[in-house]
Design a protein around this motif. Structure first.
Motif, PDB file in Angstrom:
ATOM      1  N   ARG A   9       0.803  -1.218   0.000  1.00 53.39           N
ATOM      2  CA  ARG A   9       0.000   0.000   0.000  1.00 53.39           C
ATOM      3  C   ARG A   9       0.841   1.277   0.000  1.00 53.39           C
ATOM      4  O   ARG A   9       0.352   2.345  -0.364  1.00 53.39           O
ATOM      5  CB  ARG A   9      -0.942   0.001   1.207  1.00 53.39           C
ATOM      6  N   PHE A  10       2.112   1.159   0.380  1.00 52.40           N
ATOM      7  CA  PHE A  10       2.987   2.338   0.417  1.00 52.40           C
ATOM      8  C   PHE A  10       4.009   2.301  -0.718  1.00 52.40           C
ATOM      9  O   PHE A  10       5.079   2.906  -0.619  1.00 52.40           O
ATOM     10  CB  PHE A  10       3.687   2.412   1.781  1.00 52.40           C
ATOM     11  N   PHE A  11       3.669   1.591  -1.778  1.00 51.23           N
ATOM     12  CA  PHE A  11       4.577   1.437  -2.921  1.00 51.23           C
ATOM     13  C   PHE A  11       4.952   2.781  -3.530  1.00 51.23           C
ATOM     14  O   PHE A  11       6.107   3.021  -3.879  1.00 51.23           O
ATOM     15  CB  PHE A  11       3.907   0.540  -3.980  1.00 51.23           C
ATOM     16  N   GLU A  12       3.973   3.674  -3.657  1.00 52.87           N
ATOM     17  CA  GLU A  12       4.233   4.978  -4.267  1.00 52.87           C
ATOM     18  C   GLU A  12       5.200   5.815  -3.426  1.00 52.87           C
ATOM     19  O   GLU A  12       5.853   6.726  -3.948  1.00 52.87           O
ATOM     20  CB  GLU A  12       2.915   5.747  -4.463  1.00 52.87           C
ATOM     21  N   GLN A  13       5.296   5.505  -2.160  1.00 50.07           N
ATOM     22  CA  GLN A  13       6.215   6.226  -1.288  1.00 50.07           C
ATOM     23  C   GLN A  13       7.574   5.538  -1.198  1.00 50.07           C
ATOM     24  O   GLN A  13       8.446   5.955  -0.432  1.00 50.07           O
ATOM     25  CB  GLN A  13       5.616   6.346   0.124  1.00 50.07           C
ATOM     26  N   GLY A  14       7.727   4.467  -1.969  1.00 51.15           N
ATOM     27  CA  GLY A  14       9.007   3.759  -1.993  1.00 51.15           C
ATOM     28  C   GLY A  14       9.183   2.759  -0.870  1.00 51.15           C
ATOM     29  O   GLY A  14      10.313   2.363  -0.558  1.00 51.15           O
TER      30      GLY A  14
END
Length: 259
Positions: free
Chosen positions: A245-250
């Motif tokens: 779920r936090f992929f976009e935040q790396g």
């Protein structure tokens, strides 16, 4: 002046009568011609020895059905026209496809293979290919939910989704996920929870919390997930859960097995 106006009105009435007579003549002629055509056609068809009857009998094709085994049990043969001769006509393939696909949602396409020289015709019936099984039905890449033949699709991931889910968005996401061959065969179940978060269950027992039904980064997330799971297998003895779920935040959260 009044006399001139009366003459004009008389002239207009006469002109209208003539136009009406002309239209009636045209309608009458067309009616006679149509009657003659119908009568002539009936005369040709009437009787077993008429020219039209002989022509239809001699050119009625032998019809073969080429139906996928996963459609076994569907009475598709009963949906063909009683006289196969009409399958030679232009547009008959489109008509037949609409009829069969409307009656049987498991059918995706129907097309005709015509061989005029041998008086032979093959009706090909293509099935819908389900991406997941959902309450005994299949969901395909077009977002169509259809009844599957029992035993036809045994290796599908099992889906658990709310009835309110957008099937088109879901199918687009599943298509993107299924296009990653190293990941999709490992998926045994797909579900959406009450917070609209997608989850995957893998054959290894790993639960993947994917996130929303976005499609832009699906391939990239899947490739990174595979690398992380491989690393967890080598260094941690496997992963019990992976949170994307936090992929976009790396960030990707991985819990080792046993925790």
């Amino acid at each position: 002046m009044p006399r001139k106006k009366r003459k004009q009105r008389v002239a207009l009435r006469f002109k209208r009568r003539e136009e009406l007579k002309s239209r009636l003549k045209v309608v009458g002629v067309r009616g006679v011609v149509l009657t003659l055509i119908i009568g002539f056609g009936a005369g040709l068809v009437a009787g077993r020895d008429s020219f039209a009857s002989r022509f239809i009998r001699n050119h009625t094709p032998q019809v073969d059905l080429n139906v996928s085994p996963v459609l076994t049990g569907l009475p598709i043969g009963a949906d063909l026209p009683k006289n196969p001769f009409w399958l030679w006509c232009p547009g008959s393939g489109f008509w037949l496809k609409r009829r069969v696909c409307r009656l049987h949602l498991a059918v995706r396409n129907v097309w005709l293979e015509r061989h005029f020289e041998t008086n032979h015709l093959t009706v090909h019936v293509d099935p819908r290919i389900p991406l997941v099984a959902w309450n005994g039905s299949g969901l395909d890449r077009e977002g169509i939910l259809f009844t599957m033949t029992p035993g036809a699709w045994n290796a599908l991931p099992q889906g658990t989704f709310p009835t309110s889910i957008n099937k088109n968005d879901l199918s687009r996401w599943l298509v993107r996920l299924a296009s990653v061959p190293a990941l999709w065969p490992q998926v045994t179940a797909v579900r959406q929870d009450v917070s609209e978060t997608m989850e995957l269950q893998l054959k290894t027992g790993t639960v993947v919390t994917w996130g929303s039904l976005e499609t832009e980064s699906t391939s990239g997330k899947a490739q990174l997930l595979l690398r992380i799971l491989d690393d967890a297998h080598k260094n941690l003895g496997g992963a019990s859960r992976a949170d994307l779920r936090f992929f976009e935040q790396g960030r990707i959260i991985v819990l080792p097995k046993g925790k």
